[in-house]
Design a protein around this motif. Structure first.
Motif, PDB file in Angstrom:
ATOM      1  N   ALA A  20       0.845  -1.186   0.000  1.00 37.40           N
ATOM      2  CA  ALA A  20       0.000   0.000   0.000  1.00 37.40           C
ATOM      3  C   ALA A  20       0.886   1.242   0.000  1.00 37.40           C
ATOM      4  N   GLU A  21       0.329   2.347  -0.463  1.00 34.19           N
ATOM      5  CA  GLU A  21       1.045   3.609  -0.480  1.00 34.19           C
ATOM      6  C   GLU A  21       0.389   4.568   0.496  1.00 34.19           C
ATOM      7  N   VAL A  22       1.212   5.412   1.135  1.00 35.25           N
ATOM      8  CA  VAL A  22       0.703   6.413   2.060  1.00 35.25           C
ATOM      9  C   VAL A  22      -0.155   7.407   1.281  1.00 35.25           C
ATOM     10  N   PRO A  23      -1.365   7.674   1.746  1.00 37.96           N
ATOM     11  CA  PRO A  23      -2.250   8.631   1.062  1.00 37.96           C
ATOM     12  C   PRO A  23      -1.677  10.055   1.128  1.00 37.96           C
ATOM     13  N   GLU A  24      -2.267  10.928   0.331  1.00 35.58           N
ATOM     14  CA  GLU A  24      -1.906  12.354   0.339  1.00 35.58           C
ATOM     15  C   GLU A  24      -2.265  12.952   1.704  1.00 35.58           C
ATOM     16  N   GLU A  25      -1.605  14.053   2.056  1.00 35.00           N
ATOM     17  CA  GLU A  25      -1.813  14.701   3.351  1.00 35.00           C
ATOM     18  C   GLU A  25      -3.268  15.108   3.570  1.00 35.00           C
ATOM     19  N   ALA A  26      -3.916  15.619   2.545  1.00 42.96           N
ATOM     20  CA  ALA A  26      -5.330  16.016   2.672  1.00 42.96           C
ATOM     21  C   ALA A  26      -6.205  14.808   2.998  1.00 42.96           C
ATOM     22  N   ASP A  27      -5.901  13.662   2.407  1.00 43.22           N
ATOM     23  CA  ASP A  27      -6.659  12.439   2.687  1.00 43.22           C
ATOM     24  C   ASP A  27      -6.399  11.952   4.111  1.00 43.22           C
ATOM     25  N   ILE A  28      -5.169  12.066   4.561  1.00 44.31           N
ATOM     26  CA  ILE A  28      -4.822  11.670   5.930  1.00 44.31           C
ATOM     27  C   ILE A  28      -5.588  12.528   6.931  1.00 44.31           C
ATOM     28  N   LYS A  29      -5.645  13.820   6.681  1.00 43.64           N
ATOM     29  CA  LYS A  29      -6.390  14.726   7.560  1.00 43.64           C
ATOM     30  C   LYS A  29      -7.874  14.368   7.565  1.00 43.64           C
ATOM     31  N   SER A  30      -8.433  14.126   6.396  1.00 44.90           N
ATOM     32  CA  SER A  30      -9.847  13.774   6.288  1.00 44.90           C
ATOM     33  C   SER A  30     -10.156  12.460   7.010  1.00 44.90           C
ATOM     34  N   MET A  31      -9.300  11.454   6.833  1.00 42.13           N
ATOM     35  CA  MET A  31      -9.489  10.162   7.497  1.00 42.13           C
ATOM     36  C   MET A  31      -9.433  10.323   9.012  1.00 42.13           C
ATOM     37  N   THR A  32      -8.466  11.107   9.477  1.00 45.90           N
ATOM     38  CA  THR A  32      -8.304  11.346  10.914  1.00 45.90           C
ATOM     39  C   THR A  32      -9.547  12.001  11.489  1.00 45.90           C
ATOM     40  N   GLU A  33      -9.978  13.072  10.848  1.00 39.87           N
ATOM     41  CA  GLU A  33     -11.156  13.788  11.330  1.00 39.87           C
ATOM     42  C   GLU A  33     -12.400  12.912  11.321  1.00 39.87           C
ATOM     43  N   SER A  34     -12.586  12.151  10.270  1.00 44.87           N
ATOM     44  CA  SER A  34     -13.752  11.274  10.165  1.00 44.87           C
ATOM     45  C   SER A  34     -13.755  10.211  11.266  1.00 44.87           C
ATOM     46  N   SER A  35     -12.614   9.568  11.466  1.00 37.80           N
ATOM     47  CA  SER A  35     -12.531   8.507  12.479  1.00 37.80           C
ATOM     48  C   SER A  35     -12.730   9.052  13.883  1.00 37.80           C
ATOM     49  N   PHE A  93       0.113  16.621  13.035  1.00 36.80           N
ATOM     50  CA  PHE A  93       0.719  15.312  12.770  1.00 36.80           C
ATOM     51  C   PHE A  93       2.202  15.416  13.106  1.00 36.80           C
ATOM     52  N   ASN A  94       2.583  14.876  14.264  1.00 37.33           N
ATOM     53  CA  ASN A  94       3.955  15.010  14.732  1.00 37.33           C
ATOM     54  C   ASN A  94       4.853  13.861  14.292  1.00 37.33           C
ATOM     55  N   HIS A  95       4.326  12.943  13.533  1.00 46.48           N
ATOM     56  CA  HIS A  95       5.082  11.852  12.918  1.00 46.48           C
ATOM     57  C   HIS A  95       4.544  11.696  11.489  1.00 46.48           C
ATOM     58  N   ALA A  96       5.419  11.394  10.577  1.00 43.81           N
ATOM     59  CA  ALA A  96       4.967  11.153   9.208  1.00 43.81           C
ATOM     60  C   ALA A  96       4.128   9.879   9.177  1.00 43.81           C
ATOM     61  N   ALA A  97       3.033   9.922   8.448  1.00 39.67           N
ATOM     62  CA  ALA A  97       2.226   8.708   8.274  1.00 39.67           C
ATOM     63  C   ALA A  97       3.093   7.673   7.582  1.00 39.67           C
ATOM     64  N   GLU A  98       2.901   6.411   7.977  1.00 36.22           N
ATOM     65  CA  GLU A  98       3.729   5.360   7.395  1.00 36.22           C
ATOM     66  C   GLU A  98       2.940   4.077   7.222  1.00 36.22           C
ATOM     67  N   ILE A  99       3.421   3.260   6.325  1.00 36.94           N
ATOM     68  CA  ILE A  99       2.864   1.935   6.132  1.00 36.94           C
ATOM     69  C   ILE A  99       3.729   0.977   6.938  1.00 36.94           C
ATOM     70  N   GLY A 100       3.107   0.296   7.905  1.00 37.01           N
ATOM     71  CA  GLY A 100       3.825  -0.636   8.756  1.00 37.01           C
ATOM     72  C   GLY A 100       3.613  -2.073   8.311  1.00 37.01           C
ATOM     73  N   ALA A 101       3.810  -2.970   9.249  1.00 32.00           N
ATOM     74  CA  ALA A 101       3.632  -4.401   8.987  1.00 32.00           C
ATOM     75  C   ALA A 101       2.221  -4.675   8.473  1.00 32.00           C
ATOM     76  N   LYS A 108      -0.208   9.260  13.400  1.00 33.80           N
ATOM     77  CA  LYS A 108      -0.025   9.723  14.781  1.00 33.80           C
ATOM     78  C   LYS A 108      -0.090  11.238  14.819  1.00 33.80           C
ATOM     79  N   GLY A 109      -0.678  11.747  15.887  1.00 31.55           N
ATOM     80  CA  GLY A 109      -0.734  13.186  16.050  1.00 31.55           C
ATOM     81  C   GLY A 109      -1.503  13.579  17.291  1.00 31.55           C
ATOM     82  N   TYR A 110      -1.926  14.850  17.320  1.00 38.90           N
ATOM     83  CA  TYR A 110      -2.675  15.347  18.471  1.00 38.90           C
ATOM     84  C   TYR A 110      -3.485  16.574  18.076  1.00 38.90           C
ATOM     85  N   TYR A 111      -4.445  16.885  18.920  1.00 35.44           N
ATOM     86  CA  TYR A 111      -5.167  18.142  18.847  1.00 35.44           C
ATOM     87  C   TYR A 111      -4.670  18.977  20.017  1.00 35.44           C
TER      88      TYR A 111
END
Length: 142
Positions: A20-35, A93-101, A108-111
């Motif tokens: 899998a590939e890491v999504p674009e930053e806008a998608d990461i933000k949208s996914m985070t907010e939605s979840s 987002f204080n860590h870059a999104a990554e694809i793990g195992a 990862k991040g915070y409000y």
């Protein structure tokens, strides 16, 4: 530091060989907010049926809405309005999104809420072309 919530990643799956590939930053933000909005609504209503519908099918096979609610019981009744936090603030987002195992996307991040930050780690798995939540960890930290 007050630990509010921790749910481990709960799945075992045989995954396709394609990475899998890491999504674009806008998608990461949208996914985070939605979840986090879905989770926050579940906490506020003390009803996890909607949140359950939003998670990955592989996680749904391992739990129920009732089990999710029991897992998050320490978060209930704390008066935390996570949907408003998500609506009014930008996540950091204080860590870059990554694809793990197992091709799991980790965000990862915070409000920057006060007096405590809402710190999160979200884990997603691609299902039928969409990223679906398979793990969530939310804390309040000073």
């Amino acid at each position: 530091m007050k630990k509010i919530l921790l749910i481990p990643l709960l799945f075992v799956a045989t995954l396709a060989a394609s990475a899998a590939e890491v999504p674009e930053e806008a998608d990461i933000k949208s996914m985070t907010e939605s979840s986090l909005r879905s989770f926050g609504k579940a906490v506020k209503k003390q009803d996890f049926s909607g949140f359950y519908e939003d998670i990955a099918s592989i996680w749904q096979k391992q739990t129920t809405a009732e089990k999710l609610q029991a897992s998050f019981k320490e978060f209930l009744g704390k008066g935390i309005d996570l949907p408003s936090v998500v609506k009014e603030m930008e996540p950091v987002f204080n860590h870059a999104a990554e694809i793990g195992a197992n091709d799991v996307l980790i965000i990862k991040g915070y409000y920057p809420t006060k007096p405590n930050r809402v710190v999160f780690q979200l884990k997603y798995l691609e299902e039928e072309g969409d990223w679906k939540l398979v793990g969530i960890d939310v804390d309040l930290k000073e």
